[in-house]
Write a protein that holds these residues in place. Structure first.
Motif, PDB file in Angstrom:
ATOM      1  N   SER A  28      41.280  32.140  38.496  1.00 45.74           N
ATOM      2  CA  SER A  28      41.495  33.414  37.809  1.00 45.74           C
ATOM      3  C   SER A  28      41.408  34.617  38.752  1.00 45.74           C
ATOM      4  O   SER A  28      41.739  35.729  38.370  1.00 45.74           O
ATOM      5  CB  SER A  28      40.483  33.577  36.673  1.00 45.74           C
ATOM      6  OG  SER A  28      39.160  33.514  37.176  1.00 45.74           O
ATOM      7  N   LYS A  67      48.784  36.351  33.472  1.00 46.74           N
ATOM      8  CA  LYS A  67      47.462  35.990  33.977  1.00 46.74           C
ATOM      9  C   LYS A  67      46.587  35.379  32.883  1.00 46.74           C
ATOM     10  O   LYS A  67      45.701  34.573  33.159  1.00 46.74           O
ATOM     11  CB  LYS A  67      46.780  37.200  34.593  1.00 46.74           C
ATOM     12  CG  LYS A  67      47.440  37.667  35.889  1.00 46.74           C
ATOM     13  CD  LYS A  67      46.641  38.761  36.566  1.00 46.74           C
ATOM     14  CE  LYS A  67      45.357  38.238  37.158  1.00 46.74           C
ATOM     15  NZ  LYS A  67      44.590  39.296  37.852  1.00 46.74           N
ATOM     16  N   SER A  68      46.816  35.741  31.635  1.00 48.95           N
ATOM     17  CA  SER A  68      46.001  35.174  30.565  1.00 48.95           C
ATOM     18  C   SER A  68      46.237  33.684  30.419  1.00 48.95           C
ATOM     19  O   SER A  68      45.324  32.922  30.086  1.00 48.95           O
ATOM     20  CB  SER A  68      46.273  35.897  29.244  1.00 48.95           C
ATOM     21  OG  SER A  68      47.627  35.719  28.855  1.00 48.95           O
ATOM     22  N   LYS A  70      47.565  31.940  33.026  1.00 46.09           N
ATOM     23  CA  LYS A  70      47.595  31.435  34.400  1.00 46.09           C
ATOM     24  C   LYS A  70      48.920  30.722  34.659  1.00 46.09           C
ATOM     25  O   LYS A  70      48.970  29.530  35.055  1.00 46.09           O
ATOM     26  CB  LYS A  70      46.399  30.511  34.686  1.00 46.09           C
ATOM     27  CG  LYS A  70      45.043  31.213  34.584  1.00 46.09           C
ATOM     28  CD  LYS A  70      43.937  30.294  35.085  1.00 46.09           C
ATOM     29  CE  LYS A  70      42.577  30.939  34.994  1.00 46.09           C
ATOM     30  NZ  LYS A  70      42.132  31.150  33.610  1.00 46.09           N
TER      31      LYS A  70
END
Lengths: 113, 118
Positions: A28, A67-68, A70
């Motif tokens: 992350s 990004k949430s 990935k």
């Protein structure tokens, strides 16, 4: 689990098709996301660069970062035979120049005339 | 002329031999890297150097050594080559500093050195 997962293909599409290439990742902390294109018998070259989330468009190419989830994607519109190459995703938490760029295995794309 | 030049482009050698792969660049970058590419494994970092006096191990440095002879030159050595070091080797360069703004941290690669160890 590898830090970066990329389906190696090969992927074969007809000329003019929309191509979707994808990578997933587990870290992350990654903030810098890149797509490199590698022609046969050549070194990789940077195609698209994205910082953090969002979309970036350059001609027929669009890079997306979620990004949430990935998950990153590269879309190629109106694909051409000249797009035939291996596409490698790459990502890091500090930018590629820090010696910590992690590459996917690459997806080999063939665009048939 | 290429900005990042690797020599030799192809080399076949035998187990136990010492091999040196050389890289020179005209981009004026401080940072240089050696990567190895294997089918199914992608690109993996062997060593990198942020300047002439700075050498760092990468993910897979065992069996390899490097020398940064000058800002523009970075060589990779295999002291005693073994068959599983058969691979395509790439040298790369980049600007210094964190990515951001106009600096994307882009790596500029040479055309590769294909090494076969019999």
């Amino acid at each position: 689990q590898k830090e970066v997962e990329q389906d190696p293909g090969p992927l074969s599409v007809p000329e003019g098709a929309i191509v979707s290439l994808n990578c997933t990742y587990s870290n992350s902390a990654f903030q810098y996301f890149m797509w490199y294109r590698q022609y046969s018998r050549k070194g990789p070259e940077l195609l698209m660069y994205t910082y953090s989330s969002g979309n970036k468009e350059d001609g027929r190419f669009t890079a997306q970062v979620d990004k949430s989830s990935k998950y990153i994607s590269l879309f190629i519109r109106d694909s051409q035979p000249s797009d035939s190459a291996t596409y490698l995703c790459a990502m890091s938490d500090g930018g590629g120049s820090q010696g910590n760029l992690i590459f996917g295995k690459g997806t080999k794309l063939s665009v048939k005339p | 002329d290429a900005d990042v030049t690797q020599t030799p482009r192809n080399r076949i050698t035998k187990t136990g031999k010492r091999i040196m792969l050389e890289c020179s660049q005209t981009k004026g970058h401080d940072r240089m890297y050696w990567y190895r590419q294997d089918p199914g494994l992608g690109l993996r970092l062997i060593y990198y150097s942020f300047d002439v006096k700075d050498i760092n191990k990468g993910e897979i440095s065992d069996g390899y050594s490097v020398s940064r002879q000058a800002q523009a030159k970075f060589s990779l050595s295999l002291e005693s080559a073994i068959p599983n070091q058969t691979a395509l080797y790439f040298c790369a360069t980049s600007e210094a500093g964190l990515a951001g703004g106009s600096n994307t941290g882009e790596l500029f690669f040479g055309e590769g050195s294909r090494l076969t160890v019999l």
